[in-house]
Structure formats: C-alpha cells, structure tokens
Design an enzyme around this catalytic site. Structure first.
Site, PDB file in Angstrom:
ATOM      1  N   ASP A   1       2.656  -6.790   2.782  1.00  0.00           N
ATOM      2  CA  ASP A   1       1.497  -5.955   3.128  1.00  0.00           C
ATOM      3  C   ASP A   1       1.971  -4.629   3.720  1.00  0.00           C
ATOM      4  OD1 ASP A   1      -1.134  -5.190   3.241  1.00  0.00           O
ATOM      5  OD2 ASP A   1      -1.646  -6.363   5.014  1.00  0.00           O
TER       6      ASP A   1
ATOM      7  N   HIS B   1       0.869  -1.177   0.000  1.00  0.00           N
ATOM      8  CA  HIS B   1       0.000   0.000   0.000  1.00  0.00           C
ATOM      9  C   HIS B   1       0.908   1.229   0.000  1.00  0.00           C
ATOM     10  CE1 HIS B   1      -3.667  -2.332   1.255  1.00  0.00           C
ATOM     11  NE2 HIS B   1      -2.736  -3.113   1.792  1.00  0.00           N
ATOM     12  N   PHE B   2       1.162   1.774  -1.179  1.00  0.00           N
ATOM     13  CA  PHE B   2       2.049   2.934  -1.275  1.00  0.00           C
ATOM     14  C   PHE B   2       1.285   4.250  -1.165  1.00  0.00           C
ATOM     15  CE2 PHE B   2       6.009   0.927  -3.511  1.00  0.00           C
ATOM     16  CZ  PHE B   2       6.241   0.174  -2.374  1.00  0.00           C
TER      17      PHE B   2
ATOM     18  N   HIS C   1       1.759   4.222   8.117  1.00  0.00           N
ATOM     19  CA  HIS C   1       0.978   5.294   8.729  1.00  0.00           C
ATOM     20  C   HIS C   1       1.935   6.171   9.522  1.00  0.00           C
ATOM     21  CE1 HIS C   1      -2.878   3.367   7.789  1.00  0.00           C
ATOM     22  NE2 HIS C   1      -2.344   2.234   8.198  1.00  0.00           N
TER      23      HIS C   1
ATOM     24  N   ASN D   1      -6.994   0.296  -2.631  1.00  0.00           N
ATOM     25  CA  ASN D   1      -7.764   1.102  -1.668  1.00  0.00           C
ATOM     26  C   ASN D   1      -7.076   2.436  -1.414  1.00  0.00           C
ATOM     27  OD1 ASN D   1      -5.786  -0.506  -0.403  1.00  0.00           O
ATOM     28  ND2 ASN D   1      -6.776  -0.336   1.578  1.00  0.00           N
TER      29      ASN D   1
END
Length: 448
Positions: free
Chosen positions: A314, A62-63, A318, A94
């Site tokens: 994965d 998730h970049f 954050h 997403n």
C-alpha cells in the site's frame, strides 16, 4: 539482449529451497539446473550461495500519476521499487482524474510505457455511477476492479447499496476492496474534533479508524461476494478481529482449485504498532490505521497459517511537509516499496515465517490471484524477474531513499538483508548500489 548465467545460487521457489544455477536468455528463464556451463559472450554472476527469489509483485501501490506528480510518479516510484526487489506493481485508481473508464485506464498504460522500471498493471476503479464501464471492462486490460467501501478521494467512495450489488454481480475480474465503514469513522472523528480541534494526537488514529469500522465493512464485502459468487480480495487487513471471517488454507489447493475470497495485509502492519505513534506521529498515519501490538502478532500468525494470502505495501507517498500538518490535514499513507522485501525477510530471521512463505505471499500468490501471465515464479520459460538477497546488515538512511517524497518510516532501522541485485525482464535493473540501464518494465499480461 545479452544472456546471463547466475551460478551457485540458493533458489527459493514453490515451497522449496535448493542450490542451482539459472540461465537468462531473451529476457526469460531458459534453464534451471546444476553445473550449467557459461556460453561465449554470456554474463556470469556468481551468487556465492545467496538466495535468489522471484521478484516481488506488489499488488497495491499508489504511484500518484496522473494528477499528483509533485509527490510521486511512475518513474520515481518504480525506481524505488526495483531497488527494493519489487519487479511488478499494480497501481490504484484514485488518481486525478480517477481511473473510472477504459480511456483513462489506457492513458495510464501509455504513461508507464518506457518510463516504468518495473512491470505494471492498473486497476479500474468503481464509483456510484460507472457500473456500465465496469460491466464492459475487458478483463485482459486490468488486474482487477478496486472498490472503496470506506473513505476515499474524489468520486470513489461506493456507498449506494444497489451499485455495490451490481458491481459484485457483474465484475468481469476479481474485485479488490478497501473496507472501512465511513459513517462510523465520521461519527468518531466528530467526537475527537470536539475535544481536540484540528490537532488530534496521532495516537488517536486507530481509535478514529476503528477496528469496529473495519469489521463491519469487511463483513459487508464478504456477504456481497458470497451472495453473487464474486472473486473478492480484501486489502490491508489491520485487525485480529477480521481474521475469523476468512477461511484458512492454501490459495490454490492440491486439486488446483483457487480460493474465491482472499485476504491481504501490508508490511507496515507487521513492523509497527500503536506505540510507534509517539515516535513517528503522522509518518505512520494510514488507512486503515496501524493498531495494537496484539493485532500485529495475530497478522503475522495469519500469514504463517494461510489465513492471509498476500503481503503487499500500500505504498502511498506524501511530502514531508504534508505529513507534518495537524491531524485533520495530514494525509494518510507512507512510502514502502524500497524496504518492504527486506522488512519481510526480518520475519524469517525472527523465526516467524520461512523463506518459502515470504516468496509465496510476495510473489507466487499475487501472480496466482490475478492470473498474471508467466511471472511470479522461478520457472523455465517465465520472464526473468529476480531478486538476489545478500545477508549483510544495513541501516536505512534518508539519503538512500529513492521515492520522490525523500523520506521513509524505516529511517534508522537496521535490516539484516539487502537487495544485492534485481533483474526485470532479464535485464539488470539494480546492482546493489545503484540503478542500472534504461527502464525495462513491461505491461503485465493476464492469462484469463
């Protein structure tokens, strides 16, 4: 593009370890053999017996671009990736907006061009109302279709039975799934909020995102795949309980037949367990949750026995501030691409996996599973995506973290191997200490 000759290397490829030289020309592996002689003007790298691997293909990252660039973007995270020996990545849908149409998908490729230091592919996402976009997807434009059969952000939780059946029936590419049962999770979360309010202890996360929720959703995905003959890849298996649902054996058998239903786990499930919540708290909060030490041990054994086919990250960064919110507001996910390969190599040192098995799970299998064209192997004619491994210990320091979030759950961990060099499309991208040159990542091609 200058040619490069790597001499005195210990190549790990297709189940073998052997001493050889490797020549790179025009971005590709031109020759593999013994006693290759240097040409005029050629850069010569003496590996001094160090391991030379195909670069890791991370099929689950998730970049965060577009829409959440304040915490990550394609440039920063691909930089961290090549520093970790990851030479190709497949990014999740997403984002904001979510990747639910061919136009948004193509926009992500345009964003990556000239900025991504590793090769890139982008998944099409599924929702309750984009079945037509899935049906008409050009299979050469995406590694697969991502179905969130558990909680997700925005409009990406697919919980309509008719839509799920349609996706599994008509998908023109492999389907990849996040499997957790949302109603079970919501009911358990309500009980914990009644007891603790918003500040639920981090150690309760594997009870809220329970093994029962994982097993129920995984069973549903496998039932749908078997009903419709779908090529299904179940992501981030986190429990021992799910392993019995999958068939052991090589991803591609001796007759060249590929499994149609495959499983994947992630590096954090192999290096952390419930006891680590006391030390790391929400820094290791992720979905599915990190669970028991017994689950960790079973997952490692499942990799060794070919019940689990792929090992990925994965990677989901954050900010530090976000991660220190109370439980209900602390987001799930952790940054992993920079240290995933060296963490996997610890399993070799511990006698749990061989070098060849690590390469199979991190490079060969993703290439085979997603029909990646001419990557993932040390083969003449293939793109020269390489990682050179130096067996020199180092301890992870926050100042070394290259992800935009600027922290790692591995801070303070000593690894016994480091990435001495990474080549992407034949160009040196990481020299063991720093990033080198301009971004060399290319759009991945799929041989379908």
């Amino acid at each position: 593009m200058p040619d490069t000759l790597i001499v005195n290397a210990r190549l790990v490829n297709e189940g073998r370890e052997f001493d050889a030289d490797l020549r790179i020309s025009q971005g590709r592996i031109e020759a593999i053999g013994s006693g290759l002689s240097a040409r005029d003007g050629e850069t010569v790298v003496d590996a001094n017996g160090r391991r030379l691997l195909p670069g890791m293909i991370d099929d689950q990252v998730h970049f965060r671009e577009p829409g959440m660039e304040y915490k990550a973007d394609m440039a920063t995270e691909s930089t961290a990736a090549v520093a970790g020996g990851v030479t190709s990545f497949m990014d999740m849908p997403n984002t904001s907006p979510p990747t639910l149409s061919a136009d948004v998908l193509e926009n992500k490729y345009q964003r990556a061009a000239g900025r991504a230091r590793a090769n890139y592919g982008f998944y099409m996402g599924a929702s309750n109302d984009n079945l037509e976009a899935i049906r008409t997807l050009d299979p050469l434009t995406a590694p697969g279709i991502k179905v969130f059969m558990g909680a997700s952000t925005g409009n990406m939780l697919v919980d309509d039975p008719d839509t799920l059946a349609g996706i599994f029936r008509e998908a023109p590419t492999p389907i990849i799934t996040h499997c957790e049962d949302t109603p079970m999770i919501d009911a358990t979360l309500a009980k914990y909020r009644a007891e603790y309010g918003d500040d639920i202890p981090a150690a309760c996360h594997p009870d809220i995102r329970s093994r029962e929720a994982c097993v129920k959703s995984t069973r549903l995905a496998l039932d749908l795949a078997r009903t419709h003959g779908t090529r299904l890849h179940v992501l981030h298996i986190s429990t021992a309980d799910e392993l019995a649902l999958f068939t052991p054996g090589p991803l591609v058998d001796a007759n060249g037949v590929r499994k149609r239903i495959t499983a994947e786990t992630c590096i954090h499930f192999l290096r952390f367990d419930r006891s680590d919540y006391a030390r790391l708290g929400h820094l290791i909060k992720c979905n599915p949750a990190i669970k028991e030490a017994s689950d960790r041990e079973a997952l490692i054994d499942a990799l060794a026995s070919d019940v689990i086919d792929v090992l990925a990250t994965d990677h989901a960064p954050h900010t530090w501030e976000e991660k220190h919110n109370p439980y209900v507001r602390a987001p799930s996910g952790l940054p992993l691409v920079q240290y995933a390969l060296v963490a996997a190599l610890e399993l070799v040192r511990e006698g749990r996996l061989s070098n060849a098995q690590v390469v199979q799970k991190l490079a060969h299998a993703p290439a085979q599973l997603f029909d990646v064209k001419q990557r993932g192997f040390l083969r003449e004619g293939y793109w020269a995506d390489l990682a050179l491994i130096d067996d020199t210990p180092f301890t992870v320091q926050r100042s070394d973290v290259l992800s935009k979030c600027a922290w790692s759950p591995f801070e303070g961990t000593t690894f016994h191997s480091r990435i001495a060099a990474t080549w992407v499309n034949g160009q040196l991208a990481w020299d063991g200490d720093r990033i080198v040159g301009e971004p060399q990542g290319r759009r991945m091609e799929f041989d379908r």
